[in-house]
Design a protein around this motif. Structure first.
Motif, PDB file in Angstrom:
ATOM      1  N   ASP A   1       1.110  -1.225   0.016  1.00 47.67           N
ATOM      2  CA  ASP A   1      -0.372   0.258   0.030  1.00 47.67           C
ATOM      3  C   ASP A   1       0.931   0.993  -0.034  1.00 47.67           C
ATOM      4  OD1 ASP A   1      -2.532  -1.483  -0.270  1.00 47.67           O
ATOM      5  OD2 ASP A   1      -2.468  -1.537   2.575  1.00 47.67           O
ATOM      6  N   LEU A   2       1.833   1.276   0.939  1.00 45.65           N
ATOM      7  CA  LEU A   2       2.449   2.654   0.969  1.00 45.65           C
ATOM      8  C   LEU A   2       4.156   3.262  -0.196  1.00 45.65           C
ATOM      9  CD1 LEU A   2       3.649   2.421   4.259  1.00 45.65           C
ATOM     10  CD2 LEU A   2       1.586   4.018   3.520  1.00 45.65           C
ATOM     11  N   MET A   3       3.840   1.461  -1.367  1.00 41.08           N
ATOM     12  CA  MET A   3       4.525   1.697  -1.998  1.00 41.08           C
ATOM     13  C   MET A   3       3.422   2.917  -3.333  1.00 41.08           C
ATOM     14  SD  MET A   3       6.903   1.046  -4.010  1.00 41.08           S
ATOM     15  CE  MET A   3       7.460   1.403  -6.055  1.00 41.08           C
ATOM     16  N   ALA A   4       3.053   2.824  -2.799  1.00 44.32           N
ATOM     17  CA  ALA A   4       1.390   3.670  -4.579  1.00 44.32           C
ATOM     18  C   ALA A   4       2.081   5.022  -3.200  1.00 44.32           C
ATOM     19  CB  ALA A   4       0.110   3.330  -4.297  1.00 44.32           C
ATOM     20  N   VAL A   5       1.759   5.330  -2.560  1.00 47.94           N
ATOM     21  CA  VAL A   5       2.403   6.680  -1.924  1.00 47.94           C
ATOM     22  C   VAL A   5       3.675   7.208  -1.895  1.00 47.94           C
ATOM     23  CG1 VAL A   5       2.408   8.091   0.409  1.00 47.94           C
ATOM     24  CG2 VAL A   5       0.663   6.218   0.370  1.00 47.94           C
ATOM     25  N   TYR A   6       4.631   6.877  -1.844  1.00 47.34           N
ATOM     26  CA  TYR A   6       5.578   6.893  -2.050  1.00 47.34           C
ATOM     27  C   TYR A   6       6.457   6.552  -2.827  1.00 47.34           C
ATOM     28  CZ  TYR A   6       5.933   7.677   3.181  1.00 47.34           C
ATOM     29  OH  TYR A   6       5.386   8.361   4.215  1.00 47.34           O
ATOM     30  N   HIS A   7       5.741   5.663  -4.176  1.00 49.63           N
ATOM     31  CA  HIS A   7       5.799   5.499  -5.473  1.00 49.63           C
ATOM     32  C   HIS A   7       5.335   6.777  -6.610  1.00 49.63           C
ATOM     33  CE1 HIS A   7       7.695   4.310  -9.485  1.00 49.63           C
ATOM     34  NE2 HIS A   7       6.455   4.336  -9.277  1.00 49.63           N
ATOM     35  N   ASP A   8       4.223   7.973  -5.697  1.00 48.93           N
ATOM     36  CA  ASP A   8       3.717   9.060  -6.354  1.00 48.93           C
ATOM     37  C   ASP A   8       4.736  10.747  -6.241  1.00 48.93           C
ATOM     38  OD1 ASP A   8       1.790  11.239  -6.675  1.00 48.93           O
ATOM     39  OD2 ASP A   8       0.279  10.033  -5.339  1.00 48.93           O
ATOM     40  N   LYS A   9       4.356  10.590  -7.844  1.00 44.27           N
ATOM     41  CA  LYS A   9       5.822  11.669  -7.800  1.00 44.27           C
ATOM     42  C   LYS A   9       5.011  12.756  -7.447  1.00 44.27           C
ATOM     43  CE  LYS A   9       8.628   9.583 -11.649  1.00 44.27           C
ATOM     44  NZ  LYS A   9       8.078   8.987 -12.785  1.00 44.27           N
ATOM     45  N   PHE A  10       3.547  12.781  -7.388  1.00 47.32           N
ATOM     46  CA  PHE A  10       2.695  13.914  -7.227  1.00 47.32           C
ATOM     47  C   PHE A  10       2.689  14.455  -5.924  1.00 47.32           C
ATOM     48  CE2 PHE A  10       0.972  12.862 -11.699  1.00 47.32           C
ATOM     49  CZ  PHE A  10       1.802  14.026 -12.684  1.00 47.32           C
ATOM     50  N   ALA A  11       2.505  13.153  -5.139  1.00 48.59           N
ATOM     51  CA  ALA A  11       2.942  13.401  -3.976  1.00 48.59           C
ATOM     52  C   ALA A  11       4.094  13.820  -2.951  1.00 48.59           C
ATOM     53  CB  ALA A  11       2.435  11.894  -3.191  1.00 48.59           C
ATOM     54  N   LEU A  12       5.634  13.771  -3.678  1.00 56.99           N
ATOM     55  CA  LEU A  12       6.893  13.173  -3.483  1.00 56.99           C
ATOM     56  C   LEU A  12       7.102  15.087  -2.948  1.00 56.99           C
ATOM     57  CD1 LEU A  12       9.272  12.494  -3.082  1.00 56.99           C
ATOM     58  CD2 LEU A  12       9.665  12.950  -5.457  1.00 56.99           C
ATOM     59  N   PRO A  13       6.516  16.438  -3.411  1.00 56.51           N
ATOM     60  CA  PRO A  13       6.794  17.690  -3.539  1.00 56.51           C
ATOM     61  C   PRO A  13       6.358  18.066  -1.583  1.00 56.51           C
ATOM     62  CG  PRO A  13       5.805  18.371  -5.352  1.00 56.51           C
ATOM     63  CD  PRO A  13       5.837  16.173  -5.026  1.00 56.51           C
TER      64      PRO A  13
ATOM     65  N   VAL B   1       3.348  14.252   7.449  1.00 61.31           N
ATOM     66  CA  VAL B   1       2.112  13.618   7.188  1.00 61.31           C
ATOM     67  C   VAL B   1       2.462  13.194   5.813  1.00 61.31           C
ATOM     68  CG1 VAL B   1      -0.304  13.440   6.930  1.00 61.31           C
ATOM     69  CG2 VAL B   1       1.116  14.834   8.955  1.00 61.31           C
ATOM     70  N   ASP B   2       2.371  12.371   5.529  1.00 62.77           N
ATOM     71  CA  ASP B   2       2.693  11.594   3.976  1.00 62.77           C
ATOM     72  C   ASP B   2       1.731  11.161   3.570  1.00 62.77           C
ATOM     73  OD1 ASP B   2       5.580  13.073   4.425  1.00 62.77           O
ATOM     74  OD2 ASP B   2       6.587  11.275   4.883  1.00 62.77           O
ATOM     75  N   VAL B   3       1.138  11.729   2.860  1.00 63.17           N
ATOM     76  CA  VAL B   3      -0.176  10.404   1.807  1.00 63.17           C
ATOM     77  C   VAL B   3       0.282  10.724   0.362  1.00 63.17           C
ATOM     78  CG1 VAL B   3      -1.647  11.169   3.815  1.00 63.17           C
ATOM     79  CG2 VAL B   3      -2.036  13.369   1.712  1.00 63.17           C
ATOM     80  N   GLY B   4      -0.546  10.389  -0.153  1.00 60.36           N
ATOM     81  CA  GLY B   4      -0.620   9.879  -1.384  1.00 60.36           C
ATOM     82  C   GLY B   4      -1.447  11.379  -1.757  1.00 60.36           C
ATOM     83  N   SER B   5      -0.993  11.284  -3.330  1.00 58.35           N
ATOM     84  CA  SER B   5      -1.671  12.667  -3.945  1.00 58.35           C
ATOM     85  C   SER B   5      -3.269  12.501  -4.120  1.00 58.35           C
ATOM     86  CB  SER B   5      -0.735  13.438  -5.313  1.00 58.35           C
ATOM     87  OG  SER B   5      -1.145  11.962  -6.103  1.00 58.35           O
ATOM     88  N   GLY B   6      -3.935  11.442  -3.931  1.00 56.72           N
ATOM     89  CA  GLY B   6      -5.447  11.741  -4.301  1.00 56.72           C
ATOM     90  C   GLY B   6      -6.179  11.980  -2.513  1.00 56.72           C
ATOM     91  N   TYR B   7      -5.008  12.421  -1.488  1.00 57.60           N
ATOM     92  CA  TYR B   7      -5.233  11.833  -0.356  1.00 57.60           C
ATOM     93  C   TYR B   7      -4.970  13.702  -0.043  1.00 57.60           C
ATOM     94  CZ  TYR B   7      -7.058   7.337  -0.076  1.00 57.60           C
ATOM     95  OH  TYR B   7      -8.373   6.623   0.067  1.00 57.60           O
ATOM     96  N   GLU B   8      -4.454  14.652  -0.993  1.00 62.06           N
ATOM     97  CA  GLU B   8      -3.925  15.610   0.130  1.00 62.06           C
ATOM     98  C   GLU B   8      -4.809  16.651  -0.413  1.00 62.06           C
ATOM     99  OE1 GLU B   8      -0.817  18.280   0.996  1.00 62.06           O
ATOM    100  OE2 GLU B   8       0.119  16.149   0.605  1.00 62.06           O
TER     101      GLU B   8
END
Length: 191
Positions: free
Chosen positions: A27-39, A112-119
Protein backbone atom coordinates in the motif's frame (compact mmCIF):
# COMPACT_ATOMS: atom_id res chain seq x y z
CA UNK A 1 2.81 6.34 29.10
CA UNK A 2 5.90 5.61 27.04
CA UNK A 3 4.95 5.57 23.36
CA UNK A 4 8.10 3.59 22.59
CA UNK A 5 6.90 0.74 24.79
CA UNK A 6 3.24 0.75 23.82
CA UNK A 7 2.10 2.53 20.67
CA UNK A 8 -1.60 3.44 20.89
CA UNK A 9 -4.07 3.37 18.03
CA UNK A 10 -6.26 6.32 17.03
CA UNK A 11 -9.40 5.92 14.97
CA UNK A 12 -12.61 7.51 13.85
CA UNK A 13 -15.26 6.53 11.31
CA UNK A 14 -12.92 7.05 8.35
CA UNK A 15 -9.34 6.48 9.58
CA UNK A 16 -7.20 4.19 11.70
CA UNK A 17 -3.78 5.51 12.73
CA UNK A 18 -1.44 2.86 14.12
CA UNK A 19 2.23 1.91 14.25
CA UNK A 20 3.62 1.09 10.82
CA UNK A 21 3.99 -2.60 9.94
CA UNK A 22 6.15 -4.38 7.41
CA UNK A 23 3.03 -5.69 5.67
CA UNK A 24 2.10 -2.08 4.76
CA UNK A 25 4.77 -2.24 2.03
CA UNK A 26 2.47 -2.74 -0.96
CA UNK A 27 0.00 0.00 0.00
CA UNK A 28 2.72 2.47 0.93
CA UNK A 29 4.60 1.79 -2.29
CA UNK A 30 1.71 3.56 -4.03
CA UNK A 31 2.30 6.60 -1.77
CA UNK A 32 6.08 6.77 -1.91
CA UNK A 33 6.19 6.04 -5.64
CA UNK A 34 3.69 8.86 -6.31
CA UNK A 35 5.64 11.65 -8.03
CA UNK A 36 2.77 14.08 -7.42
CA UNK A 37 2.90 13.43 -3.64
CA UNK A 38 6.70 13.78 -3.42
CA UNK A 39 6.81 17.62 -3.22
CA UNK A 40 4.73 17.53 -0.02
CA UNK A 41 6.99 15.13 1.92
CA UNK A 42 9.10 16.83 4.58
CA UNK A 43 12.63 15.47 4.33
CA UNK A 44 14.35 18.25 6.31
CA UNK A 45 17.23 16.75 8.34
CA UNK A 46 16.87 13.36 6.62
CA UNK A 47 20.40 13.08 5.24
CA UNK A 48 19.40 13.91 1.69
CA UNK A 49 16.60 11.36 1.37
CA UNK A 50 13.42 12.52 -0.34
CA UNK A 51 11.58 9.27 0.50
CA UNK A 52 10.83 8.44 -3.12
CA UNK A 53 10.76 4.65 -3.49
CA UNK A 54 11.38 3.44 -7.03
CA UNK A 55 10.88 -0.27 -6.33
CA UNK A 56 9.15 -2.41 -3.71
CA UNK A 57 12.48 -3.34 -2.09
CA UNK A 58 13.13 0.38 -1.40
CA UNK A 59 9.80 0.65 0.41
CA UNK A 60 10.39 -2.53 2.42
CA UNK A 61 13.85 -1.29 3.47
CA UNK A 62 12.47 2.12 4.41
CA UNK A 63 9.83 0.51 6.64
CA UNK A 64 12.50 -1.69 8.24
CA UNK A 65 14.52 1.45 9.01
CA UNK A 66 11.48 3.23 10.46
CA UNK A 67 10.72 0.23 12.70
CA UNK A 68 14.36 0.06 13.83
CA UNK A 69 14.22 3.75 14.77
CA UNK A 70 11.09 3.07 16.79
CA UNK A 71 12.04 -0.18 18.53
CA UNK A 72 15.82 0.16 18.95
CA UNK A 73 16.72 3.85 18.86
CA UNK A 74 13.44 5.42 20.02
CA UNK A 75 14.16 8.23 17.59
CA UNK A 76 10.64 8.67 16.22
CA UNK A 77 7.34 6.91 15.69
CA UNK A 78 6.13 6.29 12.15
CA UNK A 79 2.40 5.62 12.04
CA UNK A 80 0.39 4.22 9.14
CA UNK A 81 -2.78 6.04 8.11
CA UNK A 82 -5.42 3.48 7.11
CA UNK A 83 -8.51 4.46 5.13
CA UNK A 84 -11.27 2.25 6.54
CA UNK A 85 -13.49 2.57 3.47
CA UNK A 86 -10.70 1.69 1.02
CA UNK A 87 -9.18 -0.85 3.46
CA UNK A 88 -5.66 0.28 2.63
CA UNK A 89 -2.80 2.42 3.86
CA UNK A 90 -2.95 5.90 2.34
CA UNK A 91 0.12 7.41 3.98
CA UNK A 92 2.19 7.77 7.11
CA UNK A 93 2.73 10.15 9.98
CA UNK A 94 6.05 10.65 11.74
CA UNK A 95 6.31 12.32 15.11
CA UNK A 96 9.12 12.84 17.58
CA UNK A 97 9.99 15.23 20.39
CA UNK A 98 12.72 17.66 19.42
CA UNK A 99 15.15 19.11 21.92
CA UNK A 100 17.29 21.87 20.46
CA UNK A 101 18.86 25.26 20.93
CA UNK A 102 16.51 26.96 18.47
CA UNK A 103 12.87 28.07 18.62
CA UNK A 104 11.67 24.48 18.17
CA UNK A 105 12.89 23.16 21.53
CA UNK A 106 10.32 21.07 23.44
CA UNK A 107 8.50 20.66 20.14
CA UNK A 108 6.85 17.68 18.53
CA UNK A 109 7.98 17.57 14.93
CA UNK A 110 5.21 16.20 12.73
CA UNK A 111 5.51 14.80 9.21
CA UNK A 112 2.38 13.81 7.29
CA UNK A 113 2.89 11.97 3.99
CA UNK A 114 -0.17 10.98 1.96
CA UNK A 115 -0.76 9.94 -1.62
CA UNK A 116 -1.59 12.80 -3.97
CA UNK A 117 -5.25 11.77 -4.11
CA UNK A 118 -5.45 12.43 -0.36
CA UNK A 119 -3.56 15.75 -0.37
CA UNK A 120 -6.88 17.54 0.16
CA UNK A 121 -7.74 20.06 2.87
CA UNK A 122 -10.67 18.00 4.17
CA UNK A 123 -8.62 14.80 4.55
CA UNK A 124 -5.57 16.55 6.02
CA UNK A 125 -7.79 18.39 8.51
CA UNK A 126 -9.39 15.09 9.55
CA UNK A 127 -5.94 13.60 10.17
CA UNK A 128 -4.77 16.65 12.14
CA UNK A 129 -7.97 16.68 14.21
CA UNK A 130 -7.45 13.07 15.18
CA UNK A 131 -3.78 13.26 16.14
CA UNK A 132 -2.93 16.73 17.46
CA UNK A 133 -4.25 16.61 21.03
CA UNK A 134 -3.05 13.07 21.86
CA UNK A 135 0.37 13.79 20.37
CA UNK A 136 1.06 16.59 22.86
CA UNK A 137 0.73 14.09 25.70
CA UNK A 138 2.24 11.07 23.98
CA UNK A 139 5.39 12.96 23.08
CA UNK A 140 5.51 15.30 26.11
CA UNK A 141 5.74 18.51 24.10
CA UNK A 142 4.23 21.97 24.43
CA UNK A 143 4.15 22.71 20.69
CA UNK A 144 3.75 20.79 17.43
CA UNK A 145 5.44 21.95 14.21
CA UNK A 146 4.94 20.72 10.69
CA UNK A 147 6.12 21.87 7.28
CA UNK A 148 3.91 23.31 4.55
CA UNK A 149 5.63 25.13 1.68
CA UNK A 150 3.81 28.04 0.03
CA UNK A 151 2.61 25.84 -2.85
CA UNK A 152 0.89 23.39 -0.43
CA UNK A 153 -2.42 25.22 -0.66
CA UNK A 154 -4.63 22.35 0.54
CA UNK A 155 -2.27 21.54 3.42
CA UNK A 156 -2.12 25.19 4.52
CA UNK A 157 -5.92 25.40 4.49
CA UNK A 158 -6.11 22.31 6.73
CA UNK A 159 -3.44 23.65 9.08
CA UNK A 160 -5.22 26.98 9.49
CA UNK A 161 -8.54 25.24 10.16
CA UNK A 162 -6.82 23.01 12.76
CA UNK A 163 -5.44 26.06 14.62
CA UNK A 164 -1.86 26.06 13.33
CA UNK A 165 -0.18 29.35 12.45
CA UNK A 166 2.76 30.11 10.20
CA UNK A 167 6.07 30.43 12.02
CA UNK A 168 8.68 32.86 10.81
CA UNK A 169 11.34 30.98 12.74
CA UNK A 170 13.75 28.65 10.95
CA UNK A 171 14.29 25.10 12.13
CA UNK A 172 18.07 24.78 12.44
CA UNK A 173 20.10 21.58 12.17
CA UNK A 174 22.51 21.73 15.11
CA UNK A 175 25.26 19.74 13.31
CA UNK A 176 25.24 21.41 9.89
CA UNK A 177 23.71 24.75 10.88
CA UNK A 178 21.35 24.47 7.88
CA UNK A 179 18.13 26.43 8.38
CA UNK A 180 14.79 25.11 7.14
CA UNK A 181 11.70 27.26 6.64
CA UNK A 182 7.96 26.96 5.93
CA UNK A 183 6.97 25.58 9.34
CA UNK A 184 3.57 25.91 10.94
CA UNK A 185 3.04 25.57 14.69
CA UNK A 186 0.32 24.90 17.21
CA UNK A 187 0.95 25.42 20.90
CA UNK A 188 -0.71 23.28 23.52
CA UNK A 189 -3.48 25.16 25.24
CA UNK A 190 -2.97 25.67 28.97
CA UNK A 191 -5.56 24.02 31.17
Amino acid sequence: MNIYENCPILQNDRLIIRLIEQNDTDDLMAVYHDKFALPFFNSDNCNGSNFYCAVKEDMANTIRFWLLEYHENQGFVRFTIMDRKEEKAIGTIEMFRRESEDYYNDCGLLRVDVGSGYEKAEMLYEILSLITEPFYDWFGCSMIATKAPLYAIERIEALRKAGFSRSGEPLVNAQSNIAYYDYWIKKKESV
